[in-house]
Structure formats: structure tokens, C-alpha cells
Design a protein around this motif. Structure first.
Motif, PDB file in Angstrom:
ATOM      1  N   TYR A  94      -4.236  -7.416   5.956  1.00 55.17           N
ATOM      2  CA  TYR A  94      -5.384  -6.518   5.766  1.00 55.17           C
ATOM      3  C   TYR A  94      -6.161  -7.026   4.554  1.00 55.17           C
ATOM      4  O   TYR A  94      -5.808  -6.747   3.414  1.00 55.17           O
ATOM      5  N   LYS A  99     -11.285  -3.515  -4.349  1.00 50.66           N
ATOM      6  CA  LYS A  99     -11.345  -2.059  -4.433  1.00 50.66           C
ATOM      7  C   LYS A  99     -10.889  -1.595  -5.819  1.00 50.66           C
ATOM      8  O   LYS A  99     -10.138  -2.275  -6.506  1.00 50.66           O
ATOM      9  N   GLN A 104      -8.615   4.360  -2.586  1.00 52.69           N
ATOM     10  CA  GLN A 104      -8.634   3.078  -1.864  1.00 52.69           C
ATOM     11  C   GLN A 104      -7.276   2.383  -1.943  1.00 52.69           C
ATOM     12  O   GLN A 104      -6.805   1.802  -0.948  1.00 52.69           O
ATOM     13  N   THR A 108      -4.861   1.450   1.244  1.00 53.85           N
ATOM     14  CA  THR A 108      -4.310   0.111   1.495  1.00 53.85           C
ATOM     15  C   THR A 108      -2.796   0.188   1.660  1.00 53.85           C
ATOM     16  O   THR A 108      -2.218  -0.436   2.561  1.00 53.85           O
ATOM     17  N   LYS A 111      -1.961   1.523   5.004  1.00 53.00           N
ATOM     18  CA  LYS A 111      -2.213   0.509   6.036  1.00 53.00           C
ATOM     19  C   LYS A 111      -1.060  -0.489   6.096  1.00 53.00           C
ATOM     20  O   LYS A 111      -0.610  -0.871   7.184  1.00 53.00           O
ATOM     21  N   PHE A 130       0.983  -7.921   1.367  1.00 47.88           N
ATOM     22  CA  PHE A 130      -0.070  -7.263   0.580  1.00 47.88           C
ATOM     23  C   PHE A 130      -0.307  -8.044  -0.696  1.00 47.88           C
ATOM     24  O   PHE A 130       0.459  -8.941  -1.062  1.00 47.88           O
ATOM     25  N   GLY A 134      -4.394  -5.079  -4.425  1.00 50.22           N
ATOM     26  CA  GLY A 134      -4.686  -4.101  -3.372  1.00 50.22           C
ATOM     27  C   GLY A 134      -4.069  -2.744  -3.683  1.00 50.22           C
ATOM     28  O   GLY A 134      -4.438  -1.732  -3.092  1.00 50.22           O
TER      29      GLY A 134
END
Length: 390
Positions: A94, A99, A104, A108, A111, A130, A134
Motif C-alpha cells: 500500500y 501522510k 491517516q 494505513t 489497511k 509497511f 506510514g
């Protein structure tokens, strides 16, 4: 023994590409090979997106579809299934960057958790991934790395970053999915390393679930690896490392010069290559403790890894050793390795077109600056186009 002409096999390398996709790839790499065009193109793209001009369709049908799997994970499934038909696994990434808000960062994290749980039931997806930034603000990672005192609000903020890490690592452990944590700039990496080691100690008791990243254009990474190995042996946990050359070289050198400290970057391309190969060698010598995800687009290092594996009598499908490349790049390495029976995964970025643009711009700039990378892609694409005409 693997032939030294393995990566010249264009029929295997581009077997999944239609003629039109082959033409698009050739066109894109031709454009990327011209540095002024990359500079103008990236500036024009940023400008158009900021003004909300209707350019997303054009971006989507060219550079986005070549380097990304889609705008969401459902979009990526045909790509994942297509790759699996060639025995190439997928790492869905992703790739939304830059961000700054807690909402946010939480989004993340959710996600990544969602993708990790999804991967549990999808054999083609043995990894989740990740990026530390993030999950929390760049400036906070920097303060912790530089050992600056935190305000009480920042202490709470740091606590939330640690909670995000723990939640994601716990899910990866429950799902038995390896979790790759990407590398960052050197002036925030120490904090990321320390937190990653904490997660490894907690979740890598039986096997490596949590993987850190070693950027080998940094001359200190072999000594860091050896120290981390000693610590892991003392405390009784396994290590996992994604080994790459690195992504922020110009930025690192510029900052070191501006701030008057010794650059963390190796003095030359050869020194970087030697460092990368030494790190790879060390891990392959210590597979009982450390697993390896070899993230490389370098043919010489890939051949060397295969030679070492052969000399040690290691199985091609040894689950402690993976080769990885980015989607849309170095297909001649990925698909030929997979056809030989090695474990291979493609990093597949996805996300809304506008949010993924920083990633795509970096890819274009890296391809322009890496000597030989783009010309090699062009040579092989041209050869395959000619082969298909026969």
C-alpha cells in the motif's frame, strides 16, 4: 549449476506480457532513459494533479499500470493470479506516502492488517509490508533517532506508533505471514531499527515473522547486522532481513554535506556492491538464525546468491531464502529465477493514483540515475519484440 546466460532468456522473462504491454514497457523505459524528460514529466504531472486537471486516466494507462497493481487490493488480484501462473509470488504494498495525521496513520495500519489477514488465505501472498513513516510522523522518528527530548504529547504519539507496530506484528504472527518493514533515511532509521528489534524479540521466537531492511549503500550495515545477530542469539529469537542497495543516496549525501558530517553512504558503486554481497554472504552463512529476502535488480548479486546456495547444497525452494524485485522492473531476473525453481516475489505497489505518485516519481528518477539499469531493460525488451516477429 545455473547458466550465466539465465537472465538473457526474454521468452520466459516477458511470457506474461501481451504485445501491446511489451510496446508500452519499451516506450516507458525509452522515456525514463532521458533525464530531461523525466524532470519535465514529473514536474508537469505534479502540477496537473495539484490543479485537479483530468490526467489520472493518462497516468493510469501508462506509468501507473506498468509499475502498480491497481488502485485497491481487489484491483490487484488479476495481477497476483497472473504472476502466480508463472510461480512468482506477490507482496502487496500500500504505497501511499507523505501522510501526517493520526487518522491517516491508523488508516494505513488497518489497511496493513486487512492485507495481512487476506494473505493468510492466499497462497500467492506469503508477505505483508509497511513503511515506518506510514505509521508515524517523520519528524518524531527523527527526534527519537537523534535522542532529543520529547514533549508529553510526543511521548503519547510515540506510544501510539509502538501500539500500531505491535498490532500489525501480532496479526502477522497469528496469520503466519512474514512482515517486511521497509527502510528509511539514516537520520530516522535508528529509531525504526530499535522498534523493529523489539518486535523481533517478541514475535520471532520460533521463526522469523518480522523482517527489518538493510540498505547496503550504508557502509555500517554489516557491523549492524553482526551486532543484531549477537543480540538475537543472546535473547533467543530469530532474525529476518530484506537486503537492498538503498533508495535515498542523493538525499543522504546532500544532507551529510550540508550538515558537515561523514556521509553514511559507501564511497563508490563498487564499495556498495561489495557491502551488499558481504551482507548477503553473512546471512547465507547463518541461515539457522537469519532468513533472507534479497531485494535486488542486480544480476551479478543474483548469480552470486545462486552460486553460494549451490555450493552450500541449499535447496532452491529453501523457505529461508527469497528473491524479490519491483513490479514492472527486472522481469528478466524474476521470471527466469522462478522458472529455475527459486522463491521469487514481486513487490506490487497499489493505491489511489494521486497518492501513489510520489512512489512512481521515485521509480522514474531511480531508473534514470542507476547506470545501466534502463539500457538493460530496453535491450531485452527490444530483443523480445524482435523474437516475436520471427
Amino acid at each position: 549449476m545455473v547458466s550465466k546466460s539465465l537472465f538473457d532468456n526474454t521468452k520466459t522473462a516477458f511470457s506474461l506480457k501481451t504485445d501491446s504491454e511489451l510496446e508500452r514497457a519499451y516506450f516507458l523505459f525509452k522515456m525514463i532513459s532521458k533525464e530531461p524528460l523525466v524532470r519535465i514529466g514529473t514536474a508537469a504531472t505534479k502540477f496537473a494533479l495539484n490543479l485537479h486537471l483530468p490526467v489520472e486516466g493518462l497516468i493510469r494507462s501508462t506509468v501507473f499500470d506498468h509499475f502498480c497493481g491497481g488502485v485497491n487490493e481487489k484491483d490487484c488480484m488479476p495481477v497476483v493470479d497472473n504472476l502466480m501462473s508463472a510461480q512468482v509470488y506477490s507482496v502487496l504494498d500500500y504505497s501511499v506516502e507523505g501522510k501526517e495525521t493520526e487518522a491517516q496513520f491508523d488508516a494505513t495500519m488497518e489497511k496493513v492488517i486487512e492485507l495481512t489477514r487476506f494473505a493468510k488465505n492466499k497462497d500467492a501472498m506469503p508477505f505483508s509490508v509497511f513503511k515506518p513513516t506510514g505509521f508515524g510522523r517523520f519528524k518524531l522518528w527523527q527526534k527519537i533517532t537523534e535522542k532529543d527530548p520529547l514533549t508529553s504529547n510526543e511521548e503519547q504519539e510515540w506510544g501510539r506508533i509502538k501500539e500500531r507496530y505491535d498490532k500489525v506484528c501480532k496479526v502477522a504472527h497469528e496469520c503466519n505471514i512474514s512482515l517486511l518493514i521497509d527502510g528509511e533515511e539514516s537520520w530516522i532509521q535508528d529509531a525504526a531499527d530499535d522498534l523493529c528489534e523489539t518486535m523481533m524479540e517478541k514475535y520471532n521466537k520460533e521463526q522469523p515473522i518480522v523482517f527489518n531492511t538493510l540498505q547496503c549503500y550504508r557502509w555500517d550495515r554489516l557491523s549492524y547486522l553482526k551486532a543484531a545477530h549477537e543480540k538475537a542469539k543472546e535473547k533467543g529469537y530469530k532474525l529476518g532481513f530484506k537486503v537492498v542497495r538503498g533508495a535515498y543516496m542523493e538525499k543522504e549525501n546532500d544532507r551529510a554535506e550540508e550538515n558537515g558530517y561523514k556521509t553514511p553512504i559507501c564511497e563508490s558503486k563498487k564499495a556498495t556492491d561489495d557491502n551488499f554481497n558481504a551482507v548477503m554472504n553473512y546471512i547465507l552463512d547463518n541461515l539457522e538464525d537469519i532468513s533472507l529476502f534479497l531485494g535486488t535488480h542486480n544480476e551479478a548479486s543474483s548469480y552470486l546468491a545462486m552460486e553460494i546456495m549451490d555450493a552450500k547444497g541449499l535447496l532452491k525452494r529453501d523457505n529461508r531464502i527469497w528473491f524479490g524485485q519491483l513490479y514492472g522492473m527486472s522481469d528478466h531476473i524474476s521470471y527466469n529465477l522462478a522458472a529455475e525453481g527459486f522463491n521469487v516475489a514481486k513487490y506490487i505497489p497499489f493505491g489511489p493514483v494521486k497518492d501513489v505518485m510520489p512512489y512512481l516519481i521515485r521509480r522514474a528518477e531511480e531508473n534514470t540515475s542507476v547506470a545501466g539499469q534502463t539500457s538493460r531493460e530496453l535491450t531485452l525488451l527490444k530483443r523480445e519484440k524482435e523474437r516475436r516477429k520471427i
